[in-house]
Design an enzyme around this catalytic site. Structure first.
Site, PDB file in Angstrom:
ATOM      1  N   TYR A  91       0.858  -1.187   0.000  1.00 20.41           N
ATOM      2  CA  TYR A  91       0.000   0.000   0.000  1.00 20.41           C
ATOM      3  C   TYR A  91       0.895   1.238   0.000  1.00 20.41           C
ATOM      4  O   TYR A  91       1.928   1.262  -0.648  1.00 20.41           O
ATOM      5  CB  TYR A  91      -0.978  -0.058   1.191  1.00 20.41           C
ATOM      6  CG  TYR A  91      -2.204   0.794   0.938  1.00 20.41           C
ATOM      7  CD1 TYR A  91      -3.092   0.458  -0.082  1.00 20.41           C
ATOM      8  CD2 TYR A  91      -2.448   1.941   1.666  1.00 20.41           C
ATOM      9  CE1 TYR A  91      -4.196   1.243  -0.362  1.00 20.41           C
ATOM     10  CE2 TYR A  91      -3.550   2.742   1.402  1.00 20.41           C
ATOM     11  CZ  TYR A  91      -4.418   2.383   0.383  1.00 20.41           C
ATOM     12  OH  TYR A  91      -5.508   3.163   0.106  1.00 20.41           O
ATOM     13  N   LYS A 164      -6.279  -1.926  -0.767  1.00 18.85           N
ATOM     14  CA  LYS A 164      -7.056  -1.738   0.458  1.00 18.85           C
ATOM     15  C   LYS A 164      -7.632  -3.070   0.917  1.00 18.85           C
ATOM     16  O   LYS A 164      -7.641  -3.391   2.115  1.00 18.85           O
ATOM     17  CB  LYS A 164      -8.176  -0.737   0.213  1.00 18.85           C
ATOM     18  CG  LYS A 164      -8.576   0.053   1.437  1.00 18.85           C
ATOM     19  CD  LYS A 164      -7.555   1.127   1.745  1.00 18.85           C
ATOM     20  CE  LYS A 164      -7.982   2.027   2.881  1.00 18.85           C
ATOM     21  NZ  LYS A 164      -7.073   3.156   3.107  1.00 18.85           N
TER      22      LYS A 164
END
Length: 555
Positions: A91, A164
């Protein structure tokens, strides 16, 4: 594709070299794998060694993405075992670099793409997944207008939804077979993408207005109908849409916006911890937010909600918040204020005598001196905006100011933690948006907590799913924030305001229990459990090969 290849290509269920000799005979894999029969731990050790040989974080991202496509259990075992190390790879910040190269490096689709040019295809796109109403727990959707700190990246932003979901699974055990990533392709205003012959998205300017709203409405209506138990997580929408979509739909759908609600709640967690040091309540606070975009106003929303729960009425809570954007203090005589700022605009008559600069704006230093805030938050991405004068003025106004410079990466943070500690003579209670080393000052070691949303949203999502909450309430967000804050001991001098991400799965379970209890207290839970703690742990998927393999394993 033959039977063996189908079995080995089923990323969600394949075991690769972990299939036993009997399983290989049963599944038609004889002669299709090397002779060794490995454990998942042995596979993970090899994969980690391969990962460490990659030359940089982008190469590690690509390696992990390929592993994700090949064997999801192994991918999540590796990610779970090395979560602190690999979160920045899968991420923020590495995903930003991957998104910029996404169309050029395109390998495989893991998402549903909904085009503003064909809203009539929304149902068909979801139905192509062949998933029933009880098969989906979580949908993450983005229109990729405001990706992290890099802006509008159109369909390239698809990986933000996929990333996510990976964090949800690794941190909170959301089952990877029960999630859906969605990209709303409404075009892009990124001229580099529009001129790139390899760009894979709609090749036109970003669509706004009624056509945009029709696509969002079609997504919400269809997703809620087909997957009625799913939490709909909105990610990286632009400020002109994020708040409006949330406000218009929060009462109708099980919707959550991490940039507004999640970011706001993790800041509330830092404030909750800080108030344990100051001995004050939310109703005692005065908040200045420097950087009044989606994130900043989301933080104001959550902190003002906590003020209301502490006893202030709506007007009093709003009256404790001052927003500053690039035009200075936000006041009600300014034209063209976006809707998300209007609720917090200060009366022009209130500040008529305040000092203004050459452009007529009321700057940050003036606001700090006049307001004497107890909390100063930075979401401006203006590096160095919290100058020595600003920090010293803040510390002159209150004994233990709460100072949260949250912009990232390091080149955009409003003040470095070491300077914040030194200029406040160690009195500021500091948390930041970047990983930061401890600070030594005056014989005390100050541990600097990072306001990382991953501490909160995975547990919030898990608690919402376990409780079957029909909506995400302010009470659930505050419960999540309080649960995060409860994982730090602020009694020692220099203690961090937020926990590290080292034990994120246990932390997420704690947050989930608190959220589920709040959902029940707020009357939005639809599922009851005799033992909520056990129910949360039972709901957490573990990356492990379970029992004997069989053909056509169930989801």
């Amino acid at each position: 594709m033959d039977r063996a290849q189908r079995t080995l290509s089923d990323a969600l269920h394949t075991r690769g070299t972990a299939y036993t000799t009997d399983e290989r005979r049963q599944l038609g894999l004889v002669g299709r794998l090397p002779a060794a029969v490995e454990t998942l731990e042995q596979q993970a050790a090899r994969a980690y060694a391969q990962l460490r040989r990659q030359p940089d974080d982008l190469a590690r991202y690509v390696y992990l993405d390929a592993l994700h496509d090949r064997n999801e259990t192994l991918y999540y075992r590796l990610l779970t075992d090395h979560l602190t190390e690999l979160l920045p790879v899968v991420y923020d910040p590495t995903i930003g670099e991957a998104i910029e190269q996404w169309s050029h490096d395109y390998r495989r689709s893991r998402a549903v793409y909904l085009s503003v040019d064909h809203p009539e295809d929304v149902r068909a796109a979801f139905e192509s997944l062949e998933l029933g109403p009880d098969d989906v727990d979580l949908v993450v959707v983005s229109d990729a207008q405001e990706i992290l700190g890099i802006g509008d990246w159109g369909v390239n932003g698809t990986d933000i939804s996929i990333g996510k979901l990976a964090v949800y699974t690794a941190a909170a055990g959301i089952h990877p077979g029960r999630v859906v990533a969605v990209n709303l392709d409404v075009g892009t205003d990124n001229e580099t993408l529009l001129a790139d012959p390899q760009y894979l998205g709609n090749r036109h300017a970003r669509v706004t207005g009624e056509a945009y709203d029709r696509l969002v409405d079609a997504f919400l209506t269809t997703a809620a109908e087909l997957f009625p138990a799913a939490l709909l997580h909105f990610e990286d929408f632009g400020p002109s849409n994020a708040r409006r979509i949330l406000v218009d739909n929060a009462a109708k759908h099980r919707i959550f916006n991490d940039d507004m609600q999640g970011t706001g709640a993790i800041v509330v967690a830092a404030v909750v911890a800080a108030l344990q040091v100051t001995g004050e309540g939310f109703d005692d606070q005065r908040l200045v937010v420097f950087g009044a975009g989606t994130a900043g106003t989301g933080m104001a929303d959550q902190i003002s909600a906590a003020m209301r729960r502490a006893g202030l009425d709506d007007d009093a809570a709003r009256g404790r918040v001052w927003l500053i954007d690039k035009h200075g203090l936000v006041t009600d005589d300014q034209t063209g204020l976006p809707d998300y700022q209007q609720a917090y605009a200060r009366p022009a008559s209130e500040v008529a005598g305040w000092t203004r600069d050459a452009t007529g704006a009321i700057d940050l230093l003036t606001v700090v001196r006049q307001v004497r805030p107890t909390i100063l938050i930075g979401t401006s991405t203006v590096h160095g905006a919290f100058t020595e004068d600003v920090v010293r003025a803040l510390a002159a106004g209150v004994e233990r100011p709460i100072l949260l410079p949250l912009s990232n990466p390091t080149g955009r943070i409003e003040v470095m933690p070491a300077d914040a500690i030194a200029w406040s003579d160690g009195r500021a209670l500091v948390a930041v948006g970047i990983p930061a080393e401890p600070v030594e000052h005056g014989g005390t070691t100050y541990t600097i907590g990072q306001a990382n949303n991953a501490l909160l949203y995975p547990g919030l999502g898990l608690g919402t799913i376990v409780s079957g909450a029909g909506h995400v309430t302010d009470g659930m967000l505050l419960a999540a924030a309080t649960a995060v804050a409860g994982q730090v001991d602020v009694s020692a001098p220099g203690a961090a305001l937020l926990p590290p991400v080292a034990d994120l799965r246990a932390s997420s379970a704690t947050v989930a229990v608190a959220v589920a209890r709040a959902a029940a207290a707020d009357g939005v839970a639809t599922i009851e459990h005799e033992d909520l703690v056990q129910a949360v742990h039972d709901a957490m998927w573990e990356p492990a090969y379970r029992g004997p393999a069989s053909a056509g394993e169930a989801r």
